[in-house]
Design an enzyme around this catalytic site. Structure first.
Site, PDB file in Angstrom:
ATOM      1  NE  ARG A  42      -4.390  -0.861   0.254  1.00 39.20           N
ATOM      2  CZ  ARG A  42      -4.639  -1.881  -0.561  1.00 39.20           C
ATOM      3  NH1 ARG A  42      -3.749  -2.276  -1.448  1.00 39.20           N
ATOM      4  NH2 ARG A  42      -5.804  -2.491  -0.526  1.00 39.20           N
ATOM      5  CD  GLU A  70      -2.688   3.745  -4.934  1.00 39.39           C
ATOM      6  OE1 GLU A  70      -1.522   3.389  -4.757  1.00 39.39           O
ATOM      7  OE2 GLU A  70      -3.616   2.963  -5.220  1.00 39.39           O
ATOM      8  CG  HIS A 100      -3.345  -0.246  -6.504  1.00 36.48           C
ATOM      9  ND1 HIS A 100      -3.671   0.458  -5.368  1.00 36.48           N
ATOM     10  CD2 HIS A 100      -3.476  -1.553  -6.157  1.00 36.48           C
ATOM     11  CE1 HIS A 100      -4.011  -0.377  -4.390  1.00 36.48           C
ATOM     12  NE2 HIS A 100      -3.900  -1.617  -4.854  1.00 36.48           N
TER      13      HIS A 100
HETATM   14  C1  DGY Z   1      -6.218  -5.390  -2.811  1.00 34.86           C
HETATM   15  O1  DGY Z   1      -7.038  -6.272  -3.053  1.00 34.86           O
HETATM   16  O2  DGY Z   1      -5.939  -5.048  -1.656  1.00 34.86           O
HETATM   17  C2  DGY Z   1      -5.613  -4.725  -3.990  1.00 34.86           C
HETATM   18  O3  DGY Z   1      -4.507  -3.966  -3.622  1.00 34.86           O
HETATM   19  C3  DGY Z   1      -6.638  -3.854  -4.670  1.00 34.86           C
HETATM   20  O4  DGY Z   1      -6.940  -2.790  -3.828  1.00 34.86           O
END
Ligand code: DGY
Length: 328
Positions: free
Chosen positions: A241, A270, A288
């Site tokens: 993240r 982001e 992402h």
């Molecule tokens: C998740 O599933 O956590 C991916 O990063 C998509 O947000």
């Protein structure tokens, strides 16, 4: 007016899956995919019994203030740092996520990003497109770092971290990991990984991959101090993240070649990307997309739909986060 239960689908989903939901529910959907403001979200959640949301929707006391009928918020994501779980639980609402269905796709991507970073694949492509490739050269071509027979350090050894470790075995890598808690011996054995402190990992790994969930405690788990521990030849990959890495400190370190390169799929704030990162060649940037294959994104939506249906029908959702609400 229909007497079907009313639900919210806060982001665009696959049209055939939306049509399935419309068979059972009156759906407020956002196929335009514009991100709802906090005020719009609060408004959209009033009068619905369930909501399919994603990381872009912050579900907290403010969002839930008018959601008197809400039984479930089903995240279409395994990470749920967009949820204020205590506030959702206090409101008596079930919270769910989408584990398992994305593990292999995300681990594949983590490994792909690691390879692209170490072997300078996107930088090489930019170089060709810029017309700079005029001859094959022993030394004057982009020279990268090997993966085979090197040490991979994984921070965050959940399902995805373990998936990456298993892939690394095929490359003959020595795998070390750091995690909140050590894995059972059988799991360590299955992925050939050895537990070490975070400091030892940063000092000894040739490649560091971050796969830990974001919490306020691990905000800037990797900052200038941690980067300073890494080898100048090391790479850093973040598929966890934004906020886990201090992007400004990383950009500075990459600029000064304190580490070899970085691969980033997630960013602080982001979709904004730190402007200094955009100027650098020794960083691979992705929007992402670690879980982004059609098959997996469909499976994520389907699991979120199953969670939603279960809660509305009075069954326990398969991936319930706050079991207290179910018990209550
Ligand atoms: C998740 O599933 O956590 C991916 O990063 C998509 O947000």
């Amino acid at each position: 007016m229909s007497n079907k239960p009313r639900i919210l689908v806060a982001r665009a989903i696959f049209p055939d899956l939306l049509a399935k939901l419309e068979e059972s529910y009156e759906v407020r959907s956002n196929q335009a995919d514009a991100i709802l403001s906090p005020e719009e979200l609060q408004h959209e959640l009033s009068g619905v019994v369930g909501a399919l949301v994603a990381g872009s929707e912050r579900i907290d006391a403010n969002a839930l203030a008018k959601a008197k009928d809400l039984k479930i918020v089903a995240n279409i994501s395994v990470g749920y740092n967009n949820f204020d779980v205590p506030a959702i639980t206090a409101a008596g609402v079930m919270a769910t996520n989408t584990p398992d269905v994305l593990t292999n796709t995300t681990a594949d991507f983590g490994f792909a990003l690691l390879m692209a970073t170490a072997r300078r694949i996107t930088e090489s492509e930019h170089w060709i497109r810029a017309g700079k490739w005029d001859k094959w050269s022993i030394v004057n071509n982009p020279l990268g770092m090997d993966l085979h027979n090197t040490t991979l350090g994984i921070i965050g050894m959940g399902r995805i971290g373990q998936g990456i470790a298993k892939r690394a075995l095929g490359f003959g890598m020595n795998v070390i990991y750091h995690n909140r808690s050590r894995l059972p011996e059988a799991d360590e054995k299955a992925c050939g990984a050895r537990y070490v402190s975070k400091e030892e990992l940063l000092k000894t790994a040739d490649h560091v991959v971050l796969v830990l969930p974001y919490t306020s405690e691990n905000h800037h788990t990797i900052g200038a101090k941690e980067i300073a521990l890494m080898k100048p030849t090391a790479t850093l990959v973040n598929i966890a993240r934004g906020g886990i890495v201090d992007d400004a400190a990383l950009a500075q370190a990459l600029k000064e070649k304190k580490i070899f390169a970085a691969g980033l799929d997630v960013f602080e704030g982001e979709p904004q990307v730190h402007p200094e990162l955009l100027k650098l060649q020794n960083v691979v940037l992705a929007p992402h997309i670690a879980s982004a294959t059609e098959k997996t994104r469909r499976a994520m939506v389907e699991l979120a739909m199953e969670n939603l249906r279960a809660a509305i029908d009075g069954r326990k959702p398969p991936s319930l986060i706050n079991a207290e609400v179910w018990k209550a």
